[in-house]
Design a protein around this motif. Structure first.
Motif, mmCIF file in Angstrom:
data_model
loop_
_atom_site.group_PDB
_atom_site.id
_atom_site.type_symbol
_atom_site.label_atom_id
_atom_site.label_comp_id
_atom_site.label_asym_id
_atom_site.label_seq_id
_atom_site.Cartn_x
_atom_site.Cartn_y
_atom_site.Cartn_z
ATOM 1 N N ASP A 294 6.451 6.564 51.309
ATOM 2 C CA ASP A 294 7.692 7.357 51.001
ATOM 3 C C ASP A 294 8.091 7.391 49.528
ATOM 4 N N ASP A 295 7.695 6.335 48.732
ATOM 5 C CA ASP A 295 8.085 6.410 47.297
ATOM 6 C C ASP A 295 6.880 7.082 46.588
ATOM 7 N N ALA A 296 6.071 7.547 47.266
ATOM 8 C CA ALA A 296 4.597 8.222 46.255
ATOM 9 C C ALA A 296 3.675 7.124 45.785
ATOM 10 N N SER A 297 4.072 5.948 46.451
ATOM 11 C CA SER A 297 2.921 4.583 46.138
ATOM 12 C C SER A 297 1.782 5.162 47.017
ATOM 13 N N LEU A 298 0.320 4.573 46.875
ATOM 14 C CA LEU A 298 -0.539 4.590 47.936
ATOM 15 C C LEU A 298 -0.533 3.757 49.215
ATOM 16 N N ASN A 299 -0.732 4.016 50.086
ATOM 17 C CA ASN A 299 -0.449 3.107 51.430
ATOM 18 C C ASN A 299 -1.875 2.473 51.710
ATOM 19 N N ASP A 300 -1.894 1.948 52.961
ATOM 20 C CA ASP A 300 -3.014 1.201 53.404
ATOM 21 C C ASP A 300 -4.083 2.076 53.769
ATOM 22 N N ASP A 301 -3.985 3.277 54.020
ATOM 23 C CA ASP A 301 -5.063 4.188 54.310
ATOM 24 C C ASP A 301 -6.121 4.506 53.411
ATOM 25 N N VAL A 302 -6.239 3.893 51.951
ATOM 26 C CA VAL A 302 -6.875 3.927 50.927
ATOM 27 C C VAL A 302 -7.568 2.701 50.912
ATOM 28 N N PRO A 303 -8.572 2.807 50.063
ATOM 29 C CA PRO A 303 -9.614 1.420 49.773
ATOM 30 C C PRO A 303 -8.452 0.529 49.085
ATOM 31 N N GLU A 304 -8.679 -0.740 49.396
ATOM 32 C CA GLU A 304 -7.632 -1.774 49.192
ATOM 33 C C GLU A 304 -7.341 -1.994 47.502
ATOM 34 N N LYS A 305 -8.330 -1.579 46.804
ATOM 35 C CA LYS A 305 -7.903 -1.343 45.112
ATOM 36 C C LYS A 305 -6.742 -0.506 44.990
ATOM 37 N N TYR A 306 -6.586 0.582 45.664
ATOM 38 C CA TYR A 306 -5.263 1.548 45.139
ATOM 39 C C TYR A 306 -4.372 1.250 45.900
ATOM 40 N N ARG A 307 -4.098 0.161 46.895
ATOM 41 C CA ARG A 307 -3.041 0.328 47.591
ATOM 42 C C ARG A 307 -1.792 -0.246 46.819
ATOM 43 N N GLY A 308 -0.907 0.221 47.128
ATOM 44 C CA GLY A 308 0.607 -0.094 46.108
ATOM 45 C C GLY A 308 0.615 0.379 44.947
ATOM 46 N N MET A 309 -0.337 1.299 44.404
ATOM 47 C CA MET A 309 -0.295 1.833 43.060
ATOM 48 C C MET A 309 0.550 3.016 43.214
ATOM 49 N N ASP A 310 1.262 3.194 42.013
ATOM 50 C CA ASP A 310 2.221 4.735 41.833
ATOM 51 C C ASP A 310 1.001 5.731 41.875
ATOM 52 N N ARG A 311 1.311 6.815 42.289
ATOM 53 C CA ARG A 311 0.524 7.718 42.396
ATOM 54 C C ARG A 311 -0.409 8.354 41.243
ATOM 55 N N PHE A 312 0.437 8.154 40.027
ATOM 56 C CA PHE A 312 0.015 8.539 38.851
ATOM 57 C C PHE A 312 -0.969 7.648 38.181
ATOM 58 N N ASP A 313 -0.614 6.346 38.371
ATOM 59 C CA ASP A 313 -1.545 5.107 38.093
ATOM 60 C C ASP A 313 -2.738 5.018 38.962
ATOM 61 N N ALA A 314 -2.487 5.689 40.039
ATOM 62 C CA ALA A 314 -3.865 5.758 40.971
ATOM 63 C C ALA A 314 -4.722 6.877 40.605
ATOM 64 N N ARG A 315 -3.829 7.989 40.087
ATOM 65 C CA ARG A 315 -4.938 9.028 39.361
ATOM 66 C C ARG A 315 -5.541 8.729 38.332
ATOM 67 N N LYS A 316 -5.136 7.891 37.406
ATOM 68 C CA LYS A 316 -5.966 7.282 36.170
ATOM 69 C C LYS A 316 -7.066 6.305 36.833
ATOM 70 N N ALA A 317 -6.691 5.597 37.888
ATOM 71 C CA ALA A 317 -7.712 4.581 38.294
ATOM 72 C C ALA A 317 -8.763 5.518 39.130
ATOM 73 N N VAL A 318 -8.424 6.421 39.900
ATOM 74 C CA VAL A 318 -9.549 7.304 40.476
ATOM 75 C C VAL A 318 -10.371 8.126 39.338
ATOM 76 N N VAL A 319 -10.011 8.501 38.339
ATOM 77 C CA VAL A 319 -10.770 9.326 37.378
ATOM 78 C C VAL A 319 -11.517 8.244 36.624
ATOM 79 N N ALA A 320 -11.005 7.069 36.532
ATOM 80 C CA ALA A 320 -12.003 6.113 35.586
ATOM 81 C C ALA A 320 -12.954 5.437 36.519
ATOM 82 N N ASP A 321 -12.837 5.461 37.868
ATOM 83 C CA ASP A 321 -13.752 4.901 38.713
ATOM 84 C C ASP A 321 -14.710 6.142 38.935
ATOM 85 N N LEU A 322 -14.589 7.379 39.123
ATOM 86 C CA LEU A 322 -15.552 8.346 39.488
ATOM 87 C C LEU A 322 -16.242 8.329 37.815
#
Length: 917
Positions: A294-322
């Motif tokens: 509910d705070d726009a961080s990523l939950n447990d339905d994503v791979p463990e690496k991204y869990r708990g990340m803020d959505r915009f931090d996760a965006r950077k991580a996803v782009v870098a990993d791809l």
């Protein structure tokens, strides 16, 4: 009467007397006329838009009150759930605590304390603006009676299956952690990026390239979609791709929604995080995978690496990993619409959550029919198209909010997850025969603020009780509102009114425009262009205005930007204009549905109009002093008296017609024309020769009586728009005109009497005006002093001209400063000429002007102006000026050059006339 018009002294005094005497109380005798005030948020203060809207409503209420209707203008405020909770939470934060520290009940008590402390600001502003609402009936959407109505509606709709609890996408504010309505979403175009990723086909035969503006949501993808007719991808429909970073196999589907021209023509489908994707997911039975907390961080339905990340931090991580996997094809700069919360200004997320919904379609159908059949009429009519467009495509309405301030949802849960709805817990237990030992907990959510305001037209009148005022004043007469809430308030009131009252909530909807700043921009605090109407009414210094606009701003750059604009717009602050001038200004600009550009220069003109009316009243008051105004004795009316009375009938008829059509701009224009032009500029001058002639007392009495009676009628015509000044003057003039009563607002509104129309008098005075204007034009063109007596000759006169020269000679001589008026004969001297129909008026120039000196003076003026005009032309031809200077500076330079050119032509024309003498 005082020599000078002092709006501040008059306004403060009269409103208190009106309210103390109960003049605004709801009427119960006569035909009903009722307006419900759109309840402003209790959090703040009224802005120029409110002042504009309230002027219209008050004018309508006062107009119908004077017509003898049983009027009610119902006041009240809205509890404004999210906005109010934010205000109080900020206060708590400043004290080092939070609502969670206090607990729900104590926090709600704090909000009620804050309302009692600050809730009077809006009522103070309404009073200063002259709002004649029935204060004894003031309501608040959280008061006991309205809360009872809200609960009753919720329970009844739930019993009929029209309210349900379900999981759907909503607009989610991750800061407030609540669903918000569409109205609370501010979508704005911003710079962003379009990332292109390669999604490998599961069979190893290649890949599909998708484009997205929100890479982090790919972790929740359920499908990839293409257009079924797209020849590039038709053969892939039915295959699967392996979702990178996740490893989940998802299908390739075909759907007509896909735009073949956008990006690669392939789109990723994330039904739990995009409204369009949600609809596609419903059509294709795709799973809903929510990847956010509910705070726009990523939950447990994503791979463990991204869990708990803020959505915009996760965006950077996803782009870098791809990118590291070689799956990032390219990144394009992209302009996109970004939804932000109007309270927090944070990016909102489409969020899958359990909420309460109203099933809208069954309620919308009768609401559509009510407008189609004409039971409700939109003014202007074109807004009905906007209404129909939304209503015919209506979606279920999310009515729950995850906050504490508001109407708590009347639903209870047991530990097994069963839901029980009722008016209170005791009713729930009795209705469902629940064991006394069964633990129940009430739903923590509250209802959307728009849910309670949708009941406003009947809840404020006492529903669900069958009150006398509900029977008298429902349906209400007209709703006055802005176009921006047709969907969110107007439509919902219609649906709820038809459902629970079996009738429409109002007969007409008058839709007005928005008040914008002088450049046409929407007023907003972030731009620093908001104007408090009371600052216009009472005046404010530049320093005080700067302090008000920059108060509380944390960013120094923003404060300086706002201060700079303020100094530019109001270098000397805002002078006092008074309420009546502001109200008349709003009326003058209230053409149907158009936005208003706030212009202090035009507003100043209406302050001058107030002064003009005041000075005219002083003249009348002093002029008739000592003259017998009773009905006894001999009375003789002049052609000027009959003319002004005839003109008055036209004005009365026109104004009443325009009230029926909500054309306040035309009402104001008609009244301004009559008062300024006909009454003040002409009639008052025409009365002087009669009043000053002591040899004809009957004519003096007739003119004196006409003066006070026409002025008294004008005051009643003006009262709905300008209540203060008209009340003040009427208290003096009304008794002189034989009127009885304590207040002008209880006097009858003027109605035209066709028998008083006098076309002959109008024709005679029109002829006189033509003659006088011709003489004045000669004076102006020849630079002859206004007070210098003139000898005037005339020729080509008709029989009517001869008759009028005889009957109206005294007025022509007095007002035209004419020394003699004689036939021109066969050989008139060199003259300047004016024409009134076929009549020629000749003014001999001998001895009036020095022809050579006048030509020399004009030569000097023309040379100076030609030089200035050449400089202006050169400046406007200079590309560096035209292209680099601000648009308003360039436009001002063009307007100045045009004005100089017009003046130059006028001077040359005057020069030609003098040469011809």
């Amino acid at each position: 009467m005082d020599k000078n018009y002092d709006p501040a002294e008059i306004e403060s005094r009269w409103y208190t007397q009106w309210e103390d005497n109960g003049y605004f109380r709801m009427g119960m005798e006569g035909d009903a006329y009722c307006i419900m005030i759109p309840p402003p948020n209790v959090t703040g203060s009224l802005h120029m838009g409110h002042a504009f809207q309230d002027t219209i409503m008050d004018a309508l209420t006062r107009y119908h009150r004077m017509q003898g209707h049983a009027t009610l203008w119902q006041p009240g405020t809205d509890h404004a759930g999210i906005a109010t909770q934010m205000v109080v939470e900020r206060r708590l934060a400043a004290e080092g605590t939070s609502r969670h520290d206090l607990g729900r009940d104590a926090f709600i008590e704090k909000i009620w304390e804050w309302k009692a402390e600050s809730g009077g600001n809006i009522t103070r502003q309404l009073r200063r603006m002259g709002a004649s609402v029935d204060w004894e009936r003031e309501r608040f959407t959280m008061d006991e009676g309205l809360s009872e109505a809200v609960t009753e509606v919720f329970v009844k709709l739930h019993e009929e299956g029209l309210i349900y609890r379900g999981q759907r996408l909503v607009n989610w504010d991750p800061v407030l952690k609540t669903a918000v309505s569409d109205l609370e979403v501010e979508s704005q175009e911003e710079n962003g990026h379009l990332w292109h990723f390669r999604y490998p086909l599961s069979d190893g035969s290649g890949h599909l390239t998708v484009a997205t503006t929100r890479p982090e949501t790919m972790l929740g993808d359920s499908a990839v979609a293409v257009h079924p007719d797209d020849e590039r991808y038709q053969h892939l429909i039915g295959k699967t791709i392996t979702l990178p970073l996740v490893g989940r196999e998802i299908p390739v589907i075909g759907d007509d929604y896909v735009d073949r021209e956008f990006g690669t023509g392939v789109v990723k489908i994330t039904p739990a995080h995009d409204f369009n994707d949600y609809e596609m997911g419903q059509r294709h039975g795709l799973p809903l995978i929510n990847i956010l907390n509910d705070d726009a961080s990523l939950n447990d339905d994503v791979p463990e690496k991204y869990r708990g990340m803020d959505r915009f931090d996760a965006r950077k991580a996803v782009v870098a990993d791809l990118d590291a996997l070689g799956l990032l094809d390219k990144v394009d700069d992209h302009r996109l619409m970004v939804p932000r919360g109007d309270r927090t200004h944070q990016v909102l997320e489409p969020y899958l959550t359990d909420q309460w919904f109203v099933k809208a379609q069954p309620l919308a159908e009768p609401a559509i029919e009510a407008v189609e059949s004409g039971r409700i009429r939109f003014v202007p009519e074109n807004w009905s198209k906007t209404y129909f467009e939304w209503m015919r495509n209506i979606q279920d309405w999310c009515i729950s909010r995850q906050i504490w301030w508001g109407h708590r949802i009347p639903a209870w849960y047991d530990d097994a997850g069963n839901i029980y709805v009722g008016r209170n817990e005791d009713e729930v237990r009795e209705k469902h025969q629940l064991d006394a030992g069964l633990a129940l907990r009430q739903d923590e959510d509250v209802l959307d603020t728009w849910f309670s305001s949708a009941l406003w037209p009947f809840s404020t009148l006492g529903w669900p009780a069958n009150t006398a005022e509900l029977a008298k004043h429902y349906p209400t007469s007209v709703l006055v509102t802005g176009f921006d809430i047709i969907f969110f308030w107007v439509a919902r009131m219609i649906m709820m009114g038809l459902k629970f009252m079996d009738d429409v909530p109002f007969r007409e909807v008058y839709v007005h425009g928005l008040v914008r700043d002088a450049s046409g921009a929407k007023m907003s605090k972030s731009k620093g262009n908001v104007i408090d109407p009371l600052d216009v009414v009472d005046g404010i210094t530049l320093d005080a205005l700067l302090d008000k606009r920059t108060a509380g701003l944390m960013q120094p750059k923003m404060a300086e930007k706002i201060a700079k604009q303020t100094r530019k717009d109001f270098p000397e602050g805002i002078p006092q204009h008074g309420t009546d001038a502001l109200r008349f200004y709003f009326a003058a600009l209230a053409s149907t549905g158009r936005d208003i550009r706030f212009d202090t220069q035009r507003l100043a003109g209406y302050k001058n109009f107030c002064n003009k009316l005041w000075n005219a009243a002083r003249y009348v008051d002093m002029t008739v002093e000592g003259i017998d105004l009773s009905d006894d004795g001999e009375i003789e009316t002049s052609v000027a008296d009959r003319w002004i009375i005839s003109k008055l009938q036209h004005t009365e008829a026109t104004v009443n017609r325009h009230y029926a059509g909500y054309r306040f701009d035309l009402i104001a224009a008609e009244l301004h024309e009559f008062v300024w032009h006909h009454f003040c500029d002409w009639y008052l001058e025409l009365t002087k020769p009669v009043i000053n002639n002591a040899d004809n007392p009957a004519a003096r009495r007739g003119t004196a009586r006409t003066l006070v009676r026409v002025l008294e009628t004008v005051l009643r015509l003006l009262h709905p728009l300008m209540p203060y000044i008209t009340e003040e003057i009427w208290q003096r003039i009304g008794p002189l005109a034989g009127k009885q009563g304590e207040t002008i607002m209880h006097q009858p509104y003027p109605v035209a009497d066709p028998s008083k129309a006098d076309p002959a008098a109008e024709a005679d005075i029109a002829w006189l005006q033509q003659c006088l204007l011709g003489i004045r034009q000669i004076r102006g063109e020849m630079d002859i002093a206004p007070g210098k007596p003139l000898d005037v000759l005339y020729q080509d006169e008709s029989a009517d001209d001869v008759s009028r020269l005889a009957s109206m000679g005294p007025w022509l001589n007095a007002l035209g400063r004419i020394n003699s008026l004689e036939p021109a004969g066969d050989n008139p001297p060199e003259c300047a000429m004016a024409v009134a129909g076929s009549l020629k008026l000749l003014v001999p120039m001998a001895g009036l002007i020095d022809k050579d000196a006048e030509l020399a003076r004009l030569d000097k003026q023309i040379a100076k102006l030609e030089k200035e005009l050449a400089g202006a032309a050169a400046r406007l031809k200079n590309p560096s000026f035209v292209e680099k200077a601000p648009a308003e500076v360039v436009e001002k330079a063009r307007q100045q050059a045009d004005a100089q050119a017009r003046t130059l032509n006028e001077l040359k024309a005057q020069q030609d006339k003098i040469r011809a003498l």
